[in-house]
Scaffold this motif. Structure first.
Motif, PDB file in Angstrom:
ATOM      1  N   ARG A 118       0.513   4.535   0.008  1.00 12.23           N
ATOM      2  CA  ARG A 118       0.089   5.766   0.543  1.00 12.23           C
ATOM      3  C   ARG A 118       0.492   5.347   2.099  1.00 12.23           C
ATOM      4  NH1 ARG A 118      -3.067  10.367  -0.066  1.00 12.23           N
ATOM      5  NH2 ARG A 118      -2.363  11.841   1.973  1.00 12.23           N
ATOM      6  N   ARG A 119       0.013   4.051   2.577  1.00 15.13           N
ATOM      7  CA  ARG A 119       0.671   4.018   3.658  1.00 15.13           C
ATOM      8  C   ARG A 119       1.648   3.707   4.096  1.00 15.13           C
ATOM      9  NH1 ARG A 119      -1.085  -1.888   4.558  1.00 15.13           N
ATOM     10  NH2 ARG A 119       1.317  -2.478   4.049  1.00 15.13           N
ATOM     11  N   THR A 120       2.328   2.952   3.392  1.00 13.43           N
ATOM     12  CA  THR A 120       4.191   3.172   3.256  1.00 13.43           C
ATOM     13  C   THR A 120       5.018   4.847   3.745  1.00 13.43           C
ATOM     14  OG1 THR A 120       3.725   0.638   2.598  1.00 13.43           O
ATOM     15  CG2 THR A 120       5.952   1.498   2.314  1.00 13.43           C
ATOM     16  N   ARG A 133       3.159  -6.079  -5.446  1.00 15.33           N
ATOM     17  CA  ARG A 133       2.431  -6.546  -4.891  1.00 15.33           C
ATOM     18  C   ARG A 133       2.377  -7.901  -5.528  1.00 15.33           C
ATOM     19  NH1 ARG A 133      -3.883  -3.339  -4.557  1.00 15.33           N
ATOM     20  NH2 ARG A 133      -2.789  -1.918  -2.362  1.00 15.33           N
ATOM     21  N   GLU A 153       2.390   0.358  -7.524  1.00 13.63           N
ATOM     22  CA  GLU A 153       1.381  -1.009  -6.593  1.00 13.63           C
ATOM     23  C   GLU A 153       1.599  -2.064  -7.253  1.00 13.63           C
ATOM     24  OE1 GLU A 153      -2.171   1.035  -4.619  1.00 13.63           O
ATOM     25  OE2 GLU A 153      -0.863   1.686  -3.346  1.00 13.63           O
ATOM     26  N   GLY A 187       2.196   6.376  -6.264  1.00 15.16           N
ATOM     27  CA  GLY A 187       1.762   4.737  -6.251  1.00 15.16           C
ATOM     28  C   GLY A 187       0.883   3.673  -7.282  1.00 15.16           C
ATOM     29  N   ASP A 204       0.826  -0.771  -0.049  1.00 12.34           N
ATOM     30  CA  ASP A 204       0.401  -0.136   0.231  1.00 12.34           C
ATOM     31  C   ASP A 204       0.853   1.181  -0.224  1.00 12.34           C
ATOM     32  OD1 ASP A 204      -1.179   2.349   0.897  1.00 12.34           O
ATOM     33  OD2 ASP A 204      -2.888   0.585   1.645  1.00 12.34           O
ATOM     34  N   ASP A 263       3.516   7.291   3.331  1.00 10.13           N
ATOM     35  CA  ASP A 263       2.737   8.439   3.649  1.00 10.13           C
ATOM     36  C   ASP A 263       3.415  10.058   4.060  1.00 10.13           C
ATOM     37  OD1 ASP A 263       0.092  10.256   3.886  1.00 10.13           O
ATOM     38  OD2 ASP A 263       0.376   9.951   6.126  1.00 10.13           O
TER      39      ASP A 263
END
Length: 159
Positions: A30-32, A72, A68, A64, A28, A34
């Motif tokens: 954005r999560r990684t 993934r 991604e 991203g 992810d 941010d």
């Protein structure tokens, strides 16, 4: 900590944000990332020639979306800093360069690369954030990074 040290730390940690291990949660962006990218700036330009389509993203979200799907599918991605980071800071902008090596393991192929990365950071109310990125990668001969994991672990303990 000086601004130069802050940027050097951010750039080094950014490299290892791209690490993947078999069994990790789905990637992810954005999560990684941010805390690294400016997700609000209209001035973002992000490029990596490792992208087969060599697209230039004008938002962090678009960048991203480039990475991604591939991340993934990866079995693993292991990195080690080879040189840097080298940092200059002036006012509200900073630039850093760093070279790293990586072993990218996909289900059907292993690729070793050496990448030089240049980042431009903008000081925001949230802290320093990436607004420009340029990465140039060179594929290395098969097996060039055998034993890299031990070197990467050693490098991390010395940071």
């Amino acid at each position: 900590m000086s601004n130069e040290q802050v940027i050097a730390d951010l750039h080094s940690r950014w490299v290892f944000g791209w690490e993947r291990e078999q069994g990790d949660a789905p990637f992810d962006f954005r999560r990684t990332f941010d805390e690294f990218y400016d997700f609000d700036s209209p001035d973002v330009r992000l490029y990596d020639d490792f992208d087969p389509e060599q697209r230039v993203a004008t938002t962090a979200v678009a960048y991203g979306a480039i990475w991604e799907p591939a991340f993934r599918k990866m079995v693993s991605a292991r990195h080690a800093v080879d040189d840097g980071p080298h940092v200059v800071v002036g006012g509200e902008l900073a630039a850093s360069t760093l070279a790293f090596v990586a072993r990218i393991t996909m289900p059907d192929v292993v690729t070793d690369i050496r990448t030089t990365t240049s980042l431009v950071w903008h000081r925001t109310p949230k802290g320093w954030r990436i607004v420009r990125e340029h990465n140039s990668s060179k594929e290395l001969p098969t097996g060039a990074l055998d034993g890299m994991r031990a070197r990467a672990d050693l490098a991390r303990t010395q940071m």
